[in-house]
Motif scaffolding. Structure first.
Motif, PDB file in Angstrom:
ATOM      1  N   ILE A   1      10.889   4.967  -3.559  1.00 12.93           N
ATOM      2  CA  ILE A   1       9.445   4.809  -3.398  1.00 12.93           C
ATOM      3  C   ILE A   1       8.765   5.613  -4.497  1.00 12.93           C
ATOM      4  CG2 ILE A   1       7.477   5.197  -1.862  1.00 12.93           C
ATOM      5  CD1 ILE A   1       9.501   5.026   0.474  1.00 12.93           C
ATOM      6  N   TYR A   2       7.762   5.020  -5.126  1.00 12.03           N
ATOM      7  CA  TYR A   2       7.030   5.636  -6.226  1.00 12.03           C
ATOM      8  C   TYR A   2       5.562   5.786  -5.853  1.00 12.03           C
ATOM      9  CZ  TYR A   2      11.046   4.069  -9.005  1.00 12.03           C
ATOM     10  OH  TYR A   2      12.301   3.840  -9.490  1.00 12.03           O
ATOM     11  N   THR A   3       4.966   6.901  -6.228  1.00 13.50           N
ATOM     12  CA  THR A   3       3.514   7.036  -6.081  1.00 13.50           C
ATOM     13  C   THR A   3       2.853   6.241  -7.203  1.00 13.50           C
ATOM     14  OG1 THR A   3       3.396   9.006  -7.490  1.00 13.50           O
ATOM     15  CG2 THR A   3       3.707   9.366  -5.098  1.00 13.50           C
ATOM     16  N   ASP A   4       1.564   5.953  -7.036  1.00 13.96           N
ATOM     17  CA  ASP A   4       0.822   5.278  -8.103  1.00 13.96           C
ATOM     18  C   ASP A   4       0.834   6.127  -9.366  1.00 13.96           C
ATOM     19  OD1 ASP A   4       0.253   3.139  -6.467  1.00 13.96           O
ATOM     20  OD2 ASP A   4      -1.727   3.877  -5.885  1.00 13.96           O
ATOM     21  N   HIS A   5       0.740   7.435  -9.185  1.00 14.60           N
ATOM     22  CA  HIS A   5       0.766   8.352 -10.334  1.00 14.60           C
ATOM     23  C   HIS A   5       2.091   8.227 -11.091  1.00 14.60           C
ATOM     24  CE1 HIS A   5       0.074  11.990 -12.689  1.00 14.60           C
ATOM     25  NE2 HIS A   5       1.319  12.333 -12.389  1.00 14.60           N
ATOM     26  N   ALA A   6       3.203   8.168 -10.361  1.00 19.46           N
ATOM     27  CA  ALA A   6       4.513   8.038 -11.000  1.00 19.46           C
ATOM     28  C   ALA A   6       4.601   6.737 -11.790  1.00 19.46           C
ATOM     29  CB  ALA A   6       5.618   8.104  -9.959  1.00 19.46           C
TER      30      ALA A   6
END
Length: 90
Positions: free
Chosen positions: A5-10
């Motif tokens: 899972i990735y954050t939008d920032h990542a």
């Protein structure tokens, strides 16, 4: 890792820095783990390059790549820093 899972920032930082999903997966699989300031950082440094050079194709492209993961195992950001040296306190 099966599902990352990735954050939008990542995702934004990966796009800006030319880091692929495959590279993140490989760093999470082969990288050294360091706890720093409440986060878990996976990184591929010279030590990992020497250890994996004959076994993992294109491991050199991962040198200096850091993947920062929070306590829920969500990728927060990625960056390259070949000069970073972490010292583990006892």
């Amino acid at each position: 890792m099966n599902h990352i899972i990735y954050t939008d920032h990542a995702l934004l930082r990966m796009a800006q820095r030319g880091v692929s999903y495959a590279q993140v997966e490989r760093v999470l699989q082969y990288g050294r783990k360091i706890y720093h300031r409440g986060a878990l950082i996976f990184l591929v440094g010279k030590r990992e390059i020497r250890r994996l050079a004959g076994f993992v194709n294109d491991i050199h492209e991962l040198e200096g790549l850091h993947v920062v993961v929070n306590s829920e195992c969500v990728v927060i950001t990625t960056y390259r820093n070949r000069a970073t040296v972490f010292r583990v306190r006892s």
